[in-house]
Design an enzyme around this catalytic site. Structure first.
Site, PDB file in Angstrom:
ATOM      1  N   ILE A 277       0.904 -14.874  -2.424  1.00 59.10           N
ATOM      2  CA  ILE A 277       1.505 -13.826  -3.235  1.00 59.10           C
ATOM      3  C   ILE A 277       1.758 -12.623  -2.332  1.00 59.10           C
ATOM      4  O   ILE A 277       1.134 -12.484  -1.278  1.00 59.10           O
ATOM      5  CB  ILE A 277       0.646 -13.448  -4.466  1.00 59.10           C
ATOM      6  N   ASP A 278       2.670 -11.760  -2.745  1.00 61.27           N
ATOM      7  CA  ASP A 278       3.078 -10.632  -1.907  1.00 61.27           C
ATOM      8  C   ASP A 278       1.933  -9.654  -1.664  1.00 61.27           C
ATOM      9  O   ASP A 278       0.996  -9.567  -2.463  1.00 61.27           O
ATOM     10  CB  ASP A 278       4.244  -9.878  -2.551  1.00 61.27           C
ATOM     11  N   LYS A 279       2.054  -8.885  -0.613  1.00 60.61           N
ATOM     12  CA  LYS A 279       1.049  -7.895  -0.228  1.00 60.61           C
ATOM     13  C   LYS A 279       0.670  -6.985  -1.395  1.00 60.61           C
ATOM     14  O   LYS A 279      -0.513  -6.778  -1.676  1.00 60.61           O
ATOM     15  CB  LYS A 279       1.579  -7.044   0.937  1.00 60.61           C
TER      16      LYS A 279
END
Length: 340
Positions: free
Chosen positions: A149-151
């Site tokens: 998942i994104d930062k």
């Protein structure tokens, strides 16, 4: 000795590799790479090209080379990429579940999942290899990872602890048999109580740090997001999103495509006042919401998968984090006051 021969004799490591889209209009290679590589300066890219470390279709090129459709652009250097030099770090991990095969982690917003350009330490992977020795690696040499998942997205991730678990889980993600539910706050009033967003997702032709939706299917990969409205506020809507596919930035790109960019999603323009009034007081309210939630309003709340060895379907939930909760409370209060 020619540069080609030098390259053959040197032990060079590929740091970046990009394939230009078929419809790519001619663009200088230094500008092309700047669109891809976060935090890179044009000067650094030009220096790398002058040193013979930027290759197009395996041939070193100068900074002014014009990249064309289907060109393969590589940046090679004499030292390995930092992400291949993984260092175990004693980073606190919010472990939701762990056994001999898998580990489920609740990732906080702001933590990068794996090392990459500009983020070589402090990542989830750095913490995982400190917590668990000899994690299996995926096809990209990333220990334990079967998805990411994104930062600045918070929430649940499953990590494989054995080669068998990695193969089993990877197949589940490929076959789309996992369950992934996200909560997102989107700009605007989403009229339908539930719906389906379908459209190929691929790298934007204008901004390479964004993903775009190509509804005609001429670029990108097939992507489907199902959504259900959870709560409506004055100018934003809380939705539950169910992923049928798992493309990079899928929810963020799909909701921007239908005119409902995620709240405070800087990369996709959600960090501006996209809906509402022109009153200064309202703008101040939205700014206060941005301060309470200084990232995109997206949380991976539910994760379900079949356990690799027991065959049991396991389903995990995690609470909506404090920053999103605080932002929602502000919008609830604002909405109630609007109605009075």
């Amino acid at each position: 000795m020619s540069r080609i021969e030098e390259l053959e004799n040197e032990e060079l490591y590929e740091h970046f590799r990009y394939v230009a889209n078929e419809g790519q209009e001619p663009l200088r290679v230094d500008k092309f790479l700047m669109n891809f590589i976060e935090n890179a300066t044009r000067n650094k890219i030009q220096q790398a090209a002058k040193a013979g470390n930027v290759l197009v279709n395996e041939v070193p090129v100068k900074p002014n080379y014009k990249v064309k459709g289907n060109d393969v652009v590589r940046v090679v250097l004499a030292h390995p990429p930092h992400e291949n030099l993984l260092v175990a770090e004693d980073i606190p991990l919010d472990i939701v579940y762990e056994d001999s095969e898998v580990i489920v982690v609740n990732k906080p917003a702001g933590m990068v999942v794996h090392p990459g350009h500009g983020n070589y330490t402090g990542t989830l992977v750095n913490g995982l290899i400190h917590h668990i020795e000899n994690l299996p690696t995926n096809s990209n040499e990333r220990p334990g990872l079967v998805h990411r998942i994104d930062k600045d997205t918070s929430g649940l991730l499953v990590v494989a602890k054995t080669d068998y678990a990695m193969a089993h889980l990877s197949k589940q993600f490929f076959d789309r048999t996992t369950e992934r539910l996200y909560y997102a706050l989107a700009w605007g009033n989403i009229e339908e109580d539930e719906g389906r967003i379908e459209g190929n997702i691929g790298r934007s032709l204008k901004n390479r740090l964004q993903m775009s939706v190509f509804p005609e299917g001429d670029f990108g990969k097939h992507a489907v997001t199902h959504y259900k409205v959870i709560e409506r506020f004055s100018y934003v809507t809380l939705v539950q999103c169910k992923l049928e596919t798992g493309r990079t930035h899928q929810i963020r790109a799909h909701f921007k495509h239908i005119g409902h960019t995620l709240f405070n999603d800087e990369r996709y323009g959600g960090d501006a006042v996209l809906k509402g009034t022109t009153f200064t007081k309202y703008k101040q309210f939205v700014d206060n919401c941005f301060k309470a939630l200084p990232r995109q309003a997206l949380h991976a709340k539910t994760l379900g998968f079949e356990h690799p060895t027991t065959g049991e379907f396991m389903r995990f939930e995690c609470d909506i984090p404090e920053d999103i909760q605080l932002c929602l409370e502000k919008w609830r209060t604002y909405t109630v006051n609007q109605k009075e």
